[in-house]
Motif scaffolding. Structure first.
Motif, PDB file in Angstrom:
ATOM      1  N   HIS A 160     -22.483  19.952  67.236  1.00  0.00           N
ATOM      2  CA  HIS A 160     -23.814  20.002  67.847  1.00  0.00           C
ATOM      3  C   HIS A 160     -24.853  20.189  66.741  1.00  0.00           C
TER       4      HIS A 160
ATOM      5  N   ASN B 257     -25.843  25.032  71.658  1.00  0.00           N
ATOM      6  CA  ASN B 257     -26.277  26.432  71.712  1.00  0.00           C
ATOM      7  C   ASN B 257     -26.831  26.828  73.078  1.00  0.00           C
ATOM      8  N   HIS B 258     -27.130  25.830  73.927  1.00  0.00           N
ATOM      9  CA  HIS B 258     -27.584  26.147  75.288  1.00  0.00           C
ATOM     10  C   HIS B 258     -26.445  26.119  76.307  1.00  0.00           C
TER      11      HIS B 258
ATOM     12  N   HIS C 210     -29.039  18.417  68.303  1.00  0.00           N
ATOM     13  CA  HIS C 210     -29.779  19.661  68.095  1.00  0.00           C
ATOM     14  C   HIS C 210     -31.158  19.524  67.455  1.00  0.00           C
TER      15      HIS C 210
ATOM     16  N   ASP D  37     -28.584  16.757  73.622  1.00  0.00           N
ATOM     17  CA  ASP D  37     -29.886  17.378  73.901  1.00  0.00           C
ATOM     18  C   ASP D  37     -30.599  16.797  75.113  1.00  0.00           C
TER      19      ASP D  37
ATOM     20  N   ASP E 204     -25.953  20.696  74.277  1.00  0.00           N
ATOM     21  CA  ASP E 204     -27.197  20.937  74.987  1.00  0.00           C
ATOM     22  C   ASP E 204     -27.414  19.973  76.155  1.00  0.00           C
TER      23      ASP E 204
END
Ligand SMILES: [Mn+2]
Length: 246
Positions: free
Chosen positions: A121, A86-87, A203, A10, A47
């Motif tokens: 993640h 997810n990014h 995450h 992240d 991320d």
């Protein structure tokens, strides 16, 4: 795998280059230098980017400082393992072929020095994430990605810029964080029951290590408010906070 193994997640590298963002990146790069000095391994647990979309022949130039830094890690013989978050769904071969040792687009399991690791993640594992799991299936859908790739990059990145609002939405109430953590423990318990020593996740923008079922749940925090990282020396995994910025 070369010890010590460092875990971060992240980072959410932004599309803008504000002073604050530059400082944050400098901190990250100093941390990378530290890894080179200790001759370890870097594991990015998702991320890395706030938004990243790679085209068949074109890479986004805003991340040039990162490319350069990852490339220097690679040239120094440091293995970088990148588990996408997810990014980061929209990477192509550049990341794996040129900048890292290996990219994983799903959860993965490793054995390091006799300890079993489960890495994820972590997006989509909460019981109330049903809507998100559906969205994830669209975002990772090949047709969707193919269509998006045909939008001109200037427009594609303008859309991303408009959507990505980094910062405040990663700060949740203590009650919400508690609720998330107890769900994560349930998830980690079933995995530890299969003999895993460590379940490592990102995450959730919380930094903590919890005992579960004989194993440990490690929630890595982030590189926004915590500047936290996990370090495994072959024996124990500790959660630390990067402070030295010299
Ligand atoms: Mn995430």
């Amino acid at each position: 795998m070369q010890l010590p193994v460092y875990f971060i997640s992240d980072i959410h590298l932004a599309l803008d280059h504000s002073e604050q963002e530059k400082e944050r990146q400098q901190k990250l790069f100093h941390f990378f230098d530290h890894i080179i000095q200790t001759n370890g391994t870097l594991v990015i647990v998702g991320d890395l980017f706030d938004f990243y979309f790679e085209y068949k022949h074109v890479i986004p130039k805003v991340y040039f400082p990162l490319y350069q830094k990852l490339y220097s890690l690679k040239q120094s013989g440091i293995e970088v393992h990148f588990i996408t978050g997810n990014h980061d769904h929209w990477i192509l071969d550049f990341m794996e072929d040129t900048l890292t040792h290996r990219v994983y687009t799903d959860d993965t399991t490793w054995e390091i020095s006799g300890k079993k690791f489960y890495l994820t993640h972590g997006d989509g594992i909460l019981s109330w994430d049903r809507g998100y799991r559906f969205l994830k299936s669209i975002l990772r859908n090949r047709l969707f990605i193919w269509l998006y790739r045909w939008i001109h990059p200037t427009i594609g990145y303008a859309i991303a810029h408009a959507i990505s609002k980094r910062g405040h939405h990663y700060e949740h109430s203590a009650e919400y964080n508690e609720k998330v953590l107890s769900e994560l423990k349930v998830f980690a318990e079933t995995i530890s029951a299969d003999g895993f020593d460590y379940v490592i996740t990102g995450h959730y923008h919380q930094a903590t290590i919890e005992n579960v079922n004989g194993g440990k749940l490690v929630v890595l925090g982030d590189w926004i408010q915590y500047f936290s990282y996990g370090i495994f020396d072959g024996n124990e995994l500790e959660l630390k906070f990067w402070e030295s910025d010299a």
